[in-house]
Design a protein around this motif. Sequence first.
Motif, PDB file in Angstrom:
ATOM      1  N   ALA A  74       0.889  -1.281  -0.303  1.00  0.00           N
ATOM      2  CA  ALA A  74       0.015   0.206  -0.017  1.00  0.00           C
ATOM      3  C   ALA A  74       0.784   1.510   0.119  1.00  0.00           C
ATOM      4  N   LYS A  75       1.913   1.327   0.616  1.00  0.00           N
ATOM      5  CA  LYS A  75       3.184   2.236   0.720  1.00  0.00           C
ATOM      6  C   LYS A  75       3.324   2.711  -0.697  1.00  0.00           C
ATOM      7  N   GLU A  76       3.157   1.797  -1.200  1.00  0.00           N
ATOM      8  CA  GLU A  76       3.674   2.017  -2.745  1.00  0.00           C
ATOM      9  C   GLU A  76       2.296   2.497  -3.707  1.00  0.00           C
ATOM     10  N   ILE A  77       1.727   2.011  -4.020  1.00  0.00           N
ATOM     11  CA  ILE A  77       0.439   1.923  -4.322  1.00  0.00           C
ATOM     12  C   ILE A  77      -0.670   2.732  -4.421  1.00  0.00           C
ATOM     13  N   ALA A  78      -0.326   3.164  -2.679  1.00  0.00           N
ATOM     14  CA  ALA A  78      -1.880   3.548  -2.641  1.00  0.00           C
ATOM     15  C   ALA A  78      -2.010   5.325  -2.898  1.00  0.00           C
ATOM     16  N   ASP A  79      -3.538   5.267  -3.330  1.00  0.00           N
ATOM     17  CA  ASP A  79      -3.649   6.717  -4.249  1.00  0.00           C
ATOM     18  C   ASP A  79      -3.962   8.049  -2.651  1.00  0.00           C
ATOM     19  N   SER A  80      -3.384   8.980  -2.754  1.00  0.00           N
ATOM     20  CA  SER A  80      -3.352   9.886  -1.660  1.00  0.00           C
ATOM     21  C   SER A  80      -4.121  11.470  -2.182  1.00  0.00           C
ATOM     22  N   GLU A  81      -4.295  11.162  -3.375  1.00  0.00           N
ATOM     23  CA  GLU A  81      -4.408  12.473  -5.142  1.00  0.00           C
ATOM     24  C   GLU A  81      -5.797  12.484  -4.774  1.00  0.00           C
ATOM     25  N   SER A  82      -6.769  11.418  -5.301  1.00  0.00           N
ATOM     26  CA  SER A  82      -8.213  10.563  -5.435  1.00  0.00           C
ATOM     27  C   SER A  82      -7.737  11.009  -7.419  1.00  0.00           C
ATOM     28  N   LEU A  83      -7.171  10.501  -7.639  1.00  0.00           N
ATOM     29  CA  LEU A  83      -6.811  10.209  -8.932  1.00  0.00           C
ATOM     30  C   LEU A  83      -7.463   9.095  -9.234  1.00  0.00           C
ATOM     31  N   ASN A  84      -8.331   8.353  -8.752  1.00  0.00           N
ATOM     32  CA  ASN A  84      -8.588   7.478  -8.246  1.00  0.00           C
ATOM     33  C   ASN A  84      -9.729   7.819  -9.260  1.00  0.00           C
ATOM     34  N   LEU A  85     -10.901   8.508  -8.133  1.00  0.00           N
ATOM     35  CA  LEU A  85     -11.653   9.251  -8.231  1.00  0.00           C
ATOM     36  C   LEU A  85     -11.889   9.899  -9.189  1.00  0.00           C
ATOM     37  N   LYS A  86     -11.107  10.548  -9.471  1.00  0.00           N
ATOM     38  CA  LYS A  86     -11.238  12.177 -10.458  1.00  0.00           C
ATOM     39  C   LYS A  86     -10.897  11.507 -12.274  1.00  0.00           C
ATOM     40  N   TRP A  87     -10.915   9.976 -11.679  1.00  0.00           N
ATOM     41  CA  TRP A  87     -10.592   9.468 -13.403  1.00  0.00           C
ATOM     42  C   TRP A  87     -11.623   9.060 -13.174  1.00  0.00           C
ATOM     43  N   MET A  88     -13.164   8.789 -12.616  1.00  0.00           N
ATOM     44  CA  MET A  88     -13.669   7.802 -12.994  1.00  0.00           C
ATOM     45  C   MET A  88     -14.355   8.623 -12.972  1.00  0.00           C
ATOM     46  N   GLN A  89     -14.234  10.241 -12.650  1.00  0.00           N
ATOM     47  CA  GLN A  89     -15.565  11.233 -12.131  1.00  0.00           C
ATOM     48  C   GLN A  89     -15.232  11.462 -13.973  1.00  0.00           C
ATOM     49  N   LYS A  90     -14.149  11.751 -14.586  1.00  0.00           N
ATOM     50  CA  LYS A  90     -14.417  11.882 -15.695  1.00  0.00           C
ATOM     51  C   LYS A  90     -15.028  11.078 -16.742  1.00  0.00           C
ATOM     52  N   PHE A 149      -4.552   3.401   5.185  1.00  0.00           N
ATOM     53  CA  PHE A 149      -4.914   2.869   3.898  1.00  0.00           C
ATOM     54  C   PHE A 149      -6.491   1.829   3.992  1.00  0.00           C
ATOM     55  N   TYR A 150      -7.331   2.269   2.990  1.00  0.00           N
ATOM     56  CA  TYR A 150      -8.655   0.973   2.675  1.00  0.00           C
ATOM     57  C   TYR A 150      -8.308   1.117   1.554  1.00  0.00           C
ATOM     58  N   ASN A 151      -9.140  -0.305   1.158  1.00  0.00           N
ATOM     59  CA  ASN A 151     -10.267  -0.910   0.312  1.00  0.00           C
ATOM     60  C   ASN A 151     -11.299  -0.276  -0.135  1.00  0.00           C
ATOM     61  N   ARG A 152     -10.812   0.942  -0.924  1.00  0.00           N
ATOM     62  CA  ARG A 152     -13.123   1.974  -0.721  1.00  0.00           C
ATOM     63  C   ARG A 152     -12.854   1.693  -2.657  1.00  0.00           C
ATOM     64  N   CYS A 153     -14.350   1.411  -2.667  1.00  0.00           N
ATOM     65  CA  CYS A 153     -15.125   1.366  -3.513  1.00  0.00           C
ATOM     66  C   CYS A 153     -15.770   2.436  -4.020  1.00  0.00           C
ATOM     67  N   TYR A 154     -15.529   3.013  -4.730  1.00  0.00           N
ATOM     68  CA  TYR A 154     -16.346   4.639  -5.628  1.00  0.00           C
ATOM     69  C   TYR A 154     -17.545   3.887  -6.135  1.00  0.00           C
ATOM     70  N   PHE A 155     -18.312   4.426  -6.442  1.00  0.00           N
ATOM     71  CA  PHE A 155     -19.797   4.668  -7.480  1.00  0.00           C
ATOM     72  C   PHE A 155     -19.651   6.399  -7.302  1.00  0.00           C
ATOM     73  N   VAL A 156     -19.689   6.255  -8.632  1.00  0.00           N
ATOM     74  CA  VAL A 156     -19.827   7.362  -9.638  1.00  0.00           C
ATOM     75  C   VAL A 156     -21.084   8.001 -10.205  1.00  0.00           C
ATOM     76  N   PHE A 157     -21.405   8.701  -9.852  1.00  0.00           N
ATOM     77  CA  PHE A 157     -23.061   9.174 -10.558  1.00  0.00           C
ATOM     78  C   PHE A 157     -22.999   9.904 -11.914  1.00  0.00           C
ATOM     79  N   PRO A 158     -24.154  10.055 -13.063  1.00  0.00           N
ATOM     80  CA  PRO A 158     -23.173  10.478 -14.334  1.00  0.00           C
ATOM     81  C   PRO A 158     -22.997  12.208 -13.952  1.00  0.00           C
ATOM     82  N   ASP A 159     -23.487  12.302 -12.809  1.00  0.00           N
ATOM     83  CA  ASP A 159     -22.986  14.488 -12.505  1.00  0.00           C
ATOM     84  C   ASP A 159     -21.625  14.217 -11.946  1.00  0.00           C
ATOM     85  N   ALA A 160     -21.160  13.046 -11.579  1.00  0.00           N
ATOM     86  CA  ALA A 160     -19.893  12.832 -10.776  1.00  0.00           C
ATOM     87  C   ALA A 160     -20.014  12.987  -8.913  1.00  0.00           C
TER      88      ALA A 160
END
Length: 252
Positions: free
Chosen positions: A51-67, A88-99
Amino acid sequence: MDSLKIKAINFDIQWKSQQKNFLTLEDILINESADLFLLPEMFSTGFCMEAKEIADSESLNLKWMQKIAKNKNAAICGSASIKENGKFYNRCYFVFPDASYKFYDKRHLFSYSGEDKIYTKGEKREIFIYKNFKILLQVCYDLRFPVFSRNKNDFDLILYLANWPNSRISAWETLLKARAIENQSFVFGLNRMGTDGNNLIYPESSYCFDAEGNVISSVSKQIVSAELNLNELENFRQKFPFLKDGDDFKIL
Protein backbone atom coordinates in the motif's frame (compact mmCIF):
# COMPACT_ATOMS: atom_id res chain seq x y z
CA MET A 1 -40.55 -0.11 -16.73
CA ASP A 2 -37.64 0.44 -14.32
CA SER A 3 -34.56 -1.17 -15.82
CA LEU A 4 -30.82 -0.93 -15.32
CA LYS A 5 -28.34 -1.78 -18.06
CA ILE A 6 -24.99 -2.84 -16.60
CA LYS A 7 -21.70 -3.53 -18.37
CA ALA A 8 -18.78 -4.89 -16.36
CA ILE A 9 -15.15 -4.93 -17.51
CA ASN A 10 -13.36 -8.16 -16.57
CA PHE A 11 -9.89 -7.28 -17.84
CA ASP A 12 -6.31 -8.34 -17.04
CA ILE A 13 -5.21 -5.64 -14.57
CA GLN A 14 -1.59 -4.62 -15.09
CA TRP A 15 0.29 -4.91 -11.81
CA LYS A 16 0.88 -1.55 -10.09
CA SER A 17 0.40 0.30 -13.39
CA GLN A 18 -2.27 2.88 -12.71
CA GLN A 19 -1.96 4.97 -15.87
CA LYS A 20 -1.68 1.91 -18.10
CA ASN A 21 -4.86 0.49 -16.61
CA PHE A 22 -6.65 3.82 -17.05
CA LEU A 23 -5.70 3.83 -20.74
CA THR A 24 -6.70 0.19 -21.23
CA LEU A 25 -10.11 0.84 -19.71
CA GLU A 26 -10.64 3.96 -21.82
CA ASP A 27 -9.95 1.91 -24.96
CA ILE A 28 -12.43 -0.77 -23.87
CA LEU A 29 -15.13 1.72 -22.93
CA ILE A 30 -14.82 4.07 -25.89
CA ASN A 31 -17.72 2.60 -27.89
CA GLU A 32 -19.72 1.16 -25.01
CA SER A 33 -22.94 2.54 -23.54
CA ALA A 34 -24.78 1.53 -20.35
CA ASP A 35 -26.47 2.94 -17.27
CA LEU A 36 -23.69 1.57 -15.06
CA PHE A 37 -20.14 0.40 -15.71
CA LEU A 38 -18.40 -1.91 -13.22
CA LEU A 39 -14.66 -2.28 -12.64
CA PRO A 40 -12.93 -4.99 -10.56
CA GLU A 41 -11.44 -4.66 -7.09
CA MET A 42 -8.33 -2.43 -7.08
CA PHE A 43 -8.87 -1.94 -10.81
CA SER A 44 -5.89 0.38 -11.31
CA THR A 45 -3.19 -1.69 -9.55
CA GLY A 46 -4.34 -5.24 -8.88
CA PHE A 47 -4.98 -6.62 -5.39
CA CYS A 48 -1.66 -5.48 -3.93
CA MET A 49 -0.56 -5.38 -0.29
CA GLU A 50 2.26 -2.88 -0.95
CA ALA A 51 0.00 0.00 0.00
CA LYS A 52 2.83 2.44 0.73
CA GLU A 53 3.82 2.13 -2.92
CA ILE A 54 0.46 2.07 -4.68
CA ALA A 55 -2.11 3.80 -2.46
CA ASP A 56 -3.75 6.85 -4.00
CA SER A 57 -3.54 9.89 -1.72
CA GLU A 58 -4.46 12.44 -4.42
CA SER A 59 -7.89 11.07 -5.47
CA LEU A 60 -6.53 10.18 -8.92
CA ASN A 61 -8.78 7.13 -9.18
CA LEU A 62 -11.84 9.10 -8.18
CA LYS A 63 -11.04 11.94 -10.57
CA TRP A 64 -10.54 9.49 -13.42
CA MET A 65 -13.86 7.80 -12.63
CA GLN A 66 -15.60 11.17 -12.50
CA LYS A 67 -14.21 12.00 -15.93
CA ILE A 68 -15.50 8.73 -17.35
CA ALA A 69 -18.91 9.15 -15.71
CA LYS A 70 -19.34 12.60 -17.23
CA ASN A 71 -18.09 11.56 -20.66
CA LYS A 72 -20.30 8.46 -20.81
CA ASN A 73 -23.27 10.05 -18.99
CA ALA A 74 -23.36 6.90 -16.88
CA ALA A 75 -22.49 5.71 -13.41
CA ILE A 76 -19.23 3.86 -12.81
CA CYS A 77 -18.18 1.73 -9.85
CA GLY A 78 -14.82 0.25 -8.86
CA SER A 79 -12.45 -0.12 -5.91
CA ALA A 80 -8.93 1.22 -5.38
CA SER A 81 -6.19 1.36 -2.77
CA ILE A 82 -6.58 4.72 -1.01
CA LYS A 83 -4.53 6.59 1.60
CA GLU A 84 -6.46 9.00 3.80
CA ASN A 85 -5.46 10.59 7.11
CA GLY A 86 -2.49 8.28 7.41
CA LYS A 87 -4.55 5.09 6.91
CA PHE A 88 -5.03 2.79 3.94
CA TYR A 89 -8.44 1.67 2.66
CA ASN A 90 -9.70 -0.70 -0.01
CA ARG A 91 -12.33 1.80 -1.11
CA CYS A 92 -15.19 1.18 -3.51
CA TYR A 93 -16.41 4.29 -5.30
CA PHE A 94 -19.79 4.61 -7.00
CA VAL A 95 -19.72 7.70 -9.20
CA PHE A 96 -22.97 9.07 -10.62
CA PRO A 97 -23.24 10.62 -14.10
CA ASP A 98 -23.02 14.13 -12.62
CA ALA A 99 -19.71 13.17 -10.90
CA SER A 100 -21.21 13.09 -7.40
CA TYR A 101 -20.34 9.86 -5.58
CA LYS A 102 -20.80 7.43 -2.73
CA PHE A 103 -18.11 5.19 -1.29
CA TYR A 104 -17.80 2.04 0.77
CA ASP A 105 -14.65 0.86 2.57
CA LYS A 106 -14.23 -2.92 2.43
CA ARG A 107 -15.43 -4.37 5.72
CA HIS A 108 -13.99 -7.89 5.63
CA LEU A 109 -10.25 -7.75 5.02
CA PHE A 110 -8.56 -10.86 3.65
CA SER A 111 -6.34 -11.96 6.55
CA TYR A 112 -4.97 -14.88 4.48
CA SER A 113 -3.04 -12.32 2.41
CA GLY A 114 -2.35 -9.93 5.30
CA GLU A 115 -4.83 -7.33 4.08
CA ASP A 116 -6.06 -6.82 7.64
CA LYS A 117 -2.54 -5.83 8.76
CA ILE A 118 -2.26 -3.09 6.13
CA TYR A 119 -5.70 -1.74 5.35
CA THR A 120 -8.33 -0.33 7.71
CA LYS A 121 -11.72 -2.02 7.62
CA GLY A 122 -14.92 -0.16 6.89
CA GLU A 123 -17.46 0.33 9.63
CA LYS A 124 -20.80 0.48 7.82
CA ARG A 125 -22.83 -0.68 4.86
CA GLU A 126 -23.46 1.71 2.00
CA ILE A 127 -26.88 1.59 0.33
CA PHE A 128 -28.23 4.23 -2.04
CA ILE A 129 -30.62 4.64 -4.97
CA TYR A 130 -29.68 4.84 -8.63
CA LYS A 131 -32.36 4.73 -11.34
CA ASN A 132 -34.88 3.53 -8.73
CA PHE A 133 -32.70 0.53 -7.77
CA LYS A 134 -31.53 0.36 -4.16
CA ILE A 135 -27.90 -0.76 -4.38
CA LEU A 136 -25.59 -2.33 -1.79
CA LEU A 137 -21.82 -2.08 -2.36
CA GLN A 138 -19.58 -5.02 -1.40
CA VAL A 139 -15.98 -6.00 -2.18
CA CYS A 140 -14.54 -9.49 -2.81
CA TYR A 141 -14.06 -11.22 0.59
CA ASP A 142 -17.29 -9.64 1.89
CA LEU A 143 -19.00 -12.36 -0.14
CA ARG A 144 -18.14 -15.01 2.48
CA PHE A 145 -20.04 -13.21 5.26
CA PRO A 146 -23.79 -13.34 4.59
CA VAL A 147 -24.94 -11.58 7.77
CA PHE A 148 -23.34 -8.32 6.63
CA SER A 149 -25.18 -8.46 3.31
CA ARG A 150 -28.51 -9.72 4.64
CA ASN A 151 -31.43 -7.98 2.99
CA LYS A 152 -33.63 -6.11 5.44
CA ASN A 153 -35.91 -4.99 2.61
CA ASP A 154 -33.43 -2.19 1.96
CA PHE A 155 -31.79 -3.18 -1.34
CA ASP A 156 -32.53 -4.65 -4.78
CA LEU A 157 -29.02 -5.21 -6.10
CA ILE A 158 -25.69 -6.23 -4.57
CA LEU A 159 -22.48 -5.37 -6.41
CA TYR A 160 -19.45 -7.54 -5.61
CA LEU A 161 -16.17 -6.32 -7.12
CA ALA A 162 -13.40 -8.87 -6.78
CA ASN A 163 -9.97 -10.35 -7.40
CA TRP A 164 -11.00 -13.98 -6.70
CA PRO A 165 -8.40 -16.51 -7.94
CA ASN A 166 -8.91 -19.74 -9.82
CA SER A 167 -8.10 -21.91 -6.79
CA ARG A 168 -11.26 -20.73 -5.03
CA ILE A 169 -13.47 -20.00 -8.03
CA SER A 170 -16.07 -22.68 -7.18
CA ALA A 171 -16.73 -20.93 -3.86
CA TRP A 172 -17.03 -17.56 -5.64
CA GLU A 173 -19.65 -18.85 -8.07
CA THR A 174 -21.61 -20.76 -5.42
CA LEU A 175 -21.69 -17.89 -2.93
CA LEU A 176 -22.80 -15.34 -5.52
CA LYS A 177 -25.77 -17.52 -6.39
CA ALA A 178 -26.54 -18.08 -2.71
CA ARG A 179 -26.48 -14.34 -1.92
CA ALA A 180 -28.99 -13.73 -4.73
CA ILE A 181 -31.39 -16.45 -3.59
CA GLU A 182 -31.28 -15.76 0.16
CA ASN A 183 -31.68 -12.00 -0.30
CA GLN A 184 -34.24 -12.17 -3.12
CA SER A 185 -32.03 -9.68 -4.91
CA PHE A 186 -30.07 -9.22 -8.09
CA VAL A 187 -26.37 -9.95 -7.54
CA PHE A 188 -23.66 -8.85 -9.96
CA GLY A 189 -20.24 -10.33 -9.23
CA LEU A 190 -17.37 -8.91 -11.27
CA ASN A 191 -14.03 -10.71 -11.14
CA ARG A 192 -10.81 -9.69 -12.85
CA MET A 193 -9.05 -11.86 -15.45
CA GLY A 194 -5.45 -12.78 -16.23
CA THR A 195 -2.46 -13.22 -13.89
CA ASP A 196 -1.43 -10.84 -11.13
CA GLY A 197 1.95 -9.91 -9.66
CA ASN A 198 1.73 -12.83 -7.22
CA ASN A 199 1.24 -15.28 -10.13
CA LEU A 200 -2.36 -15.94 -9.15
CA ILE A 201 -4.58 -16.83 -12.10
CA TYR A 202 -8.06 -15.40 -12.60
CA PRO A 203 -10.44 -17.08 -15.08
CA GLU A 204 -13.50 -15.63 -16.76
CA SER A 205 -15.98 -15.87 -13.89
CA SER A 206 -18.21 -12.80 -13.76
CA TYR A 207 -21.98 -13.22 -13.49
CA CYS A 208 -25.23 -11.49 -12.76
CA PHE A 209 -27.85 -13.60 -10.97
CA ASP A 210 -31.54 -12.85 -10.51
CA ALA A 211 -33.43 -13.49 -7.28
CA GLU A 212 -34.11 -17.11 -8.24
CA GLY A 213 -30.42 -17.80 -8.81
CA ASN A 214 -30.56 -17.76 -12.61
CA VAL A 215 -27.66 -16.31 -14.58
CA ILE A 216 -29.00 -13.35 -16.56
CA SER A 217 -25.70 -11.98 -17.87
CA SER A 218 -23.88 -12.59 -21.13
CA VAL A 219 -20.20 -12.27 -22.04
CA SER A 220 -18.66 -10.75 -25.15
CA LYS A 221 -14.87 -10.45 -25.07
CA GLN A 222 -14.10 -8.33 -21.98
CA ILE A 223 -17.65 -7.12 -21.38
CA VAL A 224 -20.16 -8.86 -19.12
CA SER A 225 -23.62 -7.41 -19.70
CA ALA A 226 -26.97 -7.64 -17.95
CA GLU A 227 -30.22 -5.71 -18.00
CA LEU A 228 -32.14 -5.74 -14.72
CA ASN A 229 -35.90 -5.33 -14.51
CA LEU A 230 -37.13 -3.93 -11.19
CA ASN A 231 -40.79 -4.73 -11.86
CA GLU A 232 -39.98 -8.40 -12.36
CA LEU A 233 -38.08 -8.45 -9.07
CA GLU A 234 -40.93 -6.79 -7.18
CA ASN A 235 -43.46 -9.21 -8.68
CA PHE A 236 -41.31 -12.16 -7.62
CA ARG A 237 -41.00 -10.83 -4.08
CA GLN A 238 -44.76 -10.33 -3.85
CA LYS A 239 -45.42 -13.85 -5.08
CA PHE A 240 -42.85 -15.37 -2.72
CA PRO A 241 -42.56 -13.00 0.29
CA PHE A 242 -39.76 -14.94 1.99
CA LEU A 243 -37.90 -11.91 3.35
CA LYS A 244 -40.63 -11.14 5.89
CA ASP A 245 -39.97 -14.50 7.59
CA GLY A 246 -36.32 -13.75 8.28
CA ASP A 247 -34.79 -13.36 11.73
CA ASP A 248 -34.48 -9.95 13.37
CA PHE A 249 -30.90 -8.90 14.00
CA LYS A 250 -28.60 -5.91 14.29
CA ILE A 251 -25.10 -5.57 12.87
CA LEU A 252 -22.84 -4.21 15.60
